[in-house]
Design an enzyme around this catalytic site. Sequence first.
Site, PDB file in Angstrom:
ATOM      1  N   LYS A 144      32.689  25.977  -0.736  1.00 58.65           N
ATOM      2  CA  LYS A 144      32.914  24.527  -0.890  1.00 58.65           C
ATOM      3  C   LYS A 144      34.335  24.196  -0.479  1.00 58.65           C
ATOM      4  O   LYS A 144      35.268  24.833  -0.964  1.00 58.65           O
ATOM      5  CB  LYS A 144      32.687  24.103  -2.343  1.00 58.65           C
ATOM      6  CG  LYS A 144      32.712  22.599  -2.522  1.00 58.65           C
ATOM      7  CD  LYS A 144      33.246  22.169  -3.872  1.00 58.65           C
ATOM      8  CE  LYS A 144      34.727  21.957  -3.813  1.00 58.65           C
ATOM      9  NZ  LYS A 144      35.331  21.561  -5.087  1.00 58.65           N
ATOM     10  N   ARG A 150       0.807  -1.225   0.000  1.00 54.95           N
ATOM     11  CA  ARG A 150       0.000   0.000   0.000  1.00 54.95           C
ATOM     12  C   ARG A 150       0.836   1.269   0.000  1.00 54.95           C
ATOM     13  O   ARG A 150       0.325   2.368  -0.148  1.00 54.95           O
ATOM     14  CB  ARG A 150      -0.963  -0.016   1.195  1.00 54.95           C
ATOM     15  CG  ARG A 150      -2.190  -0.879   0.922  1.00 54.95           C
ATOM     16  CD  ARG A 150      -3.156  -0.813   2.051  1.00 54.95           C
ATOM     17  NE  ARG A 150      -2.819  -1.766   3.107  1.00 54.95           N
ATOM     18  CZ  ARG A 150      -3.318  -1.721   4.338  1.00 54.95           C
ATOM     19  NH1 ARG A 150      -4.150  -0.745   4.676  1.00 54.95           N
ATOM     20  NH2 ARG A 150      -2.977  -2.613   5.228  1.00 54.95           N
ATOM     21  N   TYR A 199      31.606  33.101  -4.965  1.00 56.04           N
ATOM     22  CA  TYR A 199      31.842  31.657  -4.924  1.00 56.04           C
ATOM     23  C   TYR A 199      33.263  31.414  -4.441  1.00 56.04           C
ATOM     24  O   TYR A 199      34.224  31.888  -5.069  1.00 56.04           O
ATOM     25  CB  TYR A 199      31.645  30.999  -6.306  1.00 56.04           C
ATOM     26  CG  TYR A 199      32.119  29.564  -6.275  1.00 56.04           C
ATOM     27  CD1 TYR A 199      31.456  28.628  -5.470  1.00 56.04           C
ATOM     28  CD2 TYR A 199      33.257  29.150  -6.965  1.00 56.04           C
ATOM     29  CE1 TYR A 199      31.909  27.316  -5.368  1.00 56.04           C
ATOM     30  CE2 TYR A 199      33.709  27.844  -6.870  1.00 56.04           C
ATOM     31  CZ  TYR A 199      33.039  26.932  -6.074  1.00 56.04           C
ATOM     32  OH  TYR A 199      33.496  25.648  -5.963  1.00 56.04           O
ATOM     33  N   ASN A 207      -0.906  -7.665  21.374  1.00 58.25           N
ATOM     34  CA  ASN A 207       0.480  -8.103  21.158  1.00 58.25           C
ATOM     35  C   ASN A 207       1.207  -7.064  20.305  1.00 58.25           C
ATOM     36  O   ASN A 207       0.771  -6.736  19.209  1.00 58.25           O
ATOM     37  CB  ASN A 207       0.420  -9.459  20.427  1.00 58.25           C
ATOM     38  CG  ASN A 207       1.773  -9.910  19.918  1.00 58.25           C
ATOM     39  OD1 ASN A 207       2.814  -9.456  20.406  1.00 58.25           O
ATOM     40  ND2 ASN A 207       1.755 -10.816  18.943  1.00 58.25           N
ATOM     41  N   ASP A 220       9.266  -3.089  11.171  1.00 58.67           N
ATOM     42  CA  ASP A 220       8.467  -1.950  10.717  1.00 58.67           C
ATOM     43  C   ASP A 220       7.665  -1.334  11.859  1.00 58.67           C
ATOM     44  O   ASP A 220       6.641  -0.704  11.634  1.00 58.67           O
ATOM     45  CB  ASP A 220       7.557  -2.350   9.552  1.00 58.67           C
ATOM     46  CG  ASP A 220       6.734  -3.586   9.857  1.00 58.67           C
ATOM     47  OD1 ASP A 220       6.751  -4.028  11.033  1.00 58.67           O
ATOM     48  OD2 ASP A 220       6.078  -4.096   8.941  1.00 58.67           O
ATOM     49  N   THR A 230       4.693 -15.191  10.669  1.00 61.33           N
ATOM     50  CA  THR A 230       5.758 -14.705  11.563  1.00 61.33           C
ATOM     51  C   THR A 230       6.563 -15.853  12.185  1.00 61.33           C
ATOM     52  O   THR A 230       7.771 -15.731  12.383  1.00 61.33           O
ATOM     53  CB  THR A 230       5.167 -13.828  12.682  1.00 61.33           C
ATOM     54  OG1 THR A 230       4.018 -14.493  13.237  1.00 61.33           O
ATOM     55  CG2 THR A 230       4.727 -12.471  12.145  1.00 61.33           C
TER      56      THR A 230
HETATM   57  C1  UD1 Z   1       1.473  -9.784  14.057  1.00 62.25           C
HETATM   58  C2  UD1 Z   1       1.041 -10.649  15.229  1.00 62.25           C
HETATM   59  C3  UD1 Z   1      -0.021  -9.911  16.019  1.00 62.25           C
HETATM   60  C4  UD1 Z   1       0.503  -8.574  16.493  1.00 62.25           C
HETATM   61  C5  UD1 Z   1       1.028  -7.760  15.301  1.00 62.25           C
HETATM   62  C6  UD1 Z   1       1.726  -6.518  15.772  1.00 62.25           C
HETATM   63  C7  UD1 Z   1       1.299 -12.936  14.423  1.00 62.25           C
HETATM   64  C8  UD1 Z   1       0.599 -14.139  13.921  1.00 62.25           C
HETATM   65  N1  UD1 Z   1       0.524 -11.900  14.729  1.00 62.25           N
HETATM   66  O1  UD1 Z   1       0.347  -9.560  13.255  1.00 62.25           O
HETATM   67  O2  UD1 Z   1      -0.416 -10.699  17.139  1.00 62.25           O
HETATM   68  O3  UD1 Z   1      -0.496  -7.863  17.179  1.00 62.25           O
HETATM   69  O4  UD1 Z   1       1.984  -8.531  14.542  1.00 62.25           O
HETATM   70  O5  UD1 Z   1       2.035  -5.725  14.651  1.00 62.25           O
HETATM   71  O6  UD1 Z   1       2.510 -12.954  14.557  1.00 62.25           O
HETATM   72  N2  UD1 Z   1       6.732 -10.938   8.570  1.00 62.25           N
HETATM   73  C9  UD1 Z   1       7.680 -11.638   7.878  1.00 62.25           C
HETATM   74  N3  UD1 Z   1       7.326 -12.778   7.245  1.00 62.25           N
HETATM   75  C10 UD1 Z   1       6.066 -13.262   7.287  1.00 62.25           C
HETATM   76  C11 UD1 Z   1       5.088 -12.543   7.988  1.00 62.25           C
HETATM   77  C12 UD1 Z   1       5.464 -11.388   8.636  1.00 62.25           C
HETATM   78  O7  UD1 Z   1       8.846 -11.244   7.814  1.00 62.25           O
HETATM   79  O8  UD1 Z   1       5.814 -14.317   6.689  1.00 62.25           O
HETATM   80  C13 UD1 Z   1       7.129  -9.726   9.279  1.00 62.25           C
HETATM   81  C14 UD1 Z   1       6.482  -8.478   8.722  1.00 62.25           C
HETATM   82  O9  UD1 Z   1       7.257  -7.904   7.724  1.00 62.25           O
HETATM   83  C15 UD1 Z   1       6.402  -7.599   9.957  1.00 62.25           C
HETATM   84  C16 UD1 Z   1       6.207  -8.587  11.085  1.00 62.25           C
HETATM   85  O10 UD1 Z   1       6.692  -9.826  10.596  1.00 62.25           O
HETATM   86  O11 UD1 Z   1       7.582  -6.903  10.175  1.00 62.25           O
HETATM   87  C17 UD1 Z   1       4.764  -8.692  11.520  1.00 62.25           C
HETATM   88  O12 UD1 Z   1       4.031  -9.139  10.392  1.00 62.25           O
HETATM   89  P1  UD1 Z   1       2.565  -8.639  10.103  1.00 62.25           P
HETATM   90  O13 UD1 Z   1       2.088  -9.240   8.860  1.00 62.25           O
HETATM   91  O14 UD1 Z   1       2.501  -7.172  10.234  1.00 62.25           O
HETATM   92  O15 UD1 Z   1       1.848  -9.318  11.325  1.00 62.25           O
HETATM   93  P2  UD1 Z   1       0.356  -9.275  11.671  1.00 62.25           P
HETATM   94  O16 UD1 Z   1      -0.315 -10.407  11.014  1.00 62.25           O
HETATM   95  O17 UD1 Z   1      -0.167  -7.913  11.452  1.00 62.25           O
END
Ligand code: UD1
Length: 457
Positions: A349, A14, A364, A168, A102, A77
């Site tokens: 400079k 996005r 200059y 979380n 992030d 995750t």
């Molecule tokens: C996750 C948590 C959620 C929490 C939220 C906080 C899980 C299942 N859920 O949700 O409980 O409240 O973060 O922001 O963990 N990422 C990867 N690879 C993946 C998936 C994610 O590197 O396959 C990274 C993302 O880039 C990000 C972080 O993990 O930095 C969290 O991923 P995101 O998709 O934002 O998690 P949520 O499902 O929103």
Amino acid sequence: MNKAVILAGGQGKRMKAEMPKPLFKVLGEPMLEWVISACEEAQIEDICVVKGYKGEMIDEYLGGRCKSVLQAERLGTGHAVMQAMDFLKEDTEGNTLVLCGDAPFIDPETIKESLIVHKHGGNAVTVITAELDEPKGYGRIIRTKTGISGIVEQKDATEEQRAIREVNSGAYWFRTADLIDMLGRLTNDNAQNEYYLTDTVGIAVADGKGAGAYKSANANIIKGANDRKDLLELNNYARMAVIEKHLINGVEFVCTDGVIIERGVEIGANTQILPGTILRRGTKIGTGCIIGPYSVAENCIIGNNVVFNTAQAYDSVIEDNVNVGPYVHIRPDSTVKAGAKVGDFVELKNSTIGEKTAIAHLAYIGDSDIGKKVNIGAGAVTVNFDGVAKSRCVIGDYSFVGSNSSLIAPLKLGKGVYTAAGTTVTRDVPDYALAIDRGELKVNEGYTLRKLKKNTK
Ligand code: UD1
Ligand code: CA
């Protein structure tokens, strides 16, 4: 030893840019940088970044500073942390912090305090949580009388669970050995068919190993950016947080419009920052200065009582009582010594400007060393580039460079040298000499009238 895994696999569709989401900047620094520096400030130096989308850009940014592993497919995750298995197994004695690349506002205090809670509780996992007024989208913390029993994702939650406001943050401490064990037992049996890292909490409770939650008073640790609007919000939040620190230190802001001060910038008390001023990393400013309006300083050391008005300076030093601007550009590797004046429409400079020297307007000065109490007239130019090589100009103390002088480098003017207005100086001039290069002025009387008569015949 304690270490950290930072999840940075996200794309950020996005954002409408082909860049990993953790590389988007908040106050001039990638979000990933904020997270890494929070770890480092909490004395966690052994860091592994899990990259995914455009992972090579993450590596390029890191430049070997941290380890990295690739998550080739985005399967959740839990799956992301599994990719760091070799890193986890390097040392299974201590604890592992898992963070989101992030969510830039995780802070060293939260990291350190949650580790204390984690260790005291003898927990396999300790989740860092916060209370939100609008918890939608986040994993909800399920508590029983005896403590935390699990985390339920928004998509898997019941109506009742969705009413829970404690969520979380996506940051956790794990006992490393237990994390390795629990990762091997995750399944993707849920609404999103993902391997949820959050399931480790339920596993630890079921095993009787201890799971805890550390509720942070700082709910901003959760904040991330899914789109440009969120990113702007993060920037605005960070911007005001930094300005507030400077206010406490006695810096004066009458209006903060357009004022962006990056982290780590130092400003002395009683310095005034005017609208539109951007102070980038590495900049240090003394006391009693007036900085702005509409100015940029990057990696500059600025002394006390400096006026820096509508100017830009990079990688340079500006000493006490210097007056800069308006409309001045100070390019890298310049030093403006105490009491000097660099006035309107001047560019410097890679030059040194001596004490109390005045370059009041329209000049200059490049690759030059100018002594003290020199006066540089309007339109004077150091001609430092012949199309092939750059050369230096040296101008001795108390010299007077007349308006529109061209100083052809390499060139050395001694002490107390005068150059007459409009002179092109092509060779060195000894101390106390005048350099004048001027054809004899001819005044042709009555010329205009004769010309007019001829043309109107
Ligand atoms: C996750 C948590 C959620 C929490 C939220 C906080 C899980 C299942 N859920 O949700 O409980 O409240 O973060 O922001 O963990 N990422 C990867 N690879 C993946 C998936 C994610 O590197 O396959 C990274 C993302 O880039 C990000 C972080 O993990 O930095 C969290 O991923 P995101 O998709 O934002 O998690 P949520 O499902 O929103
Ligand atoms: Ca998220």
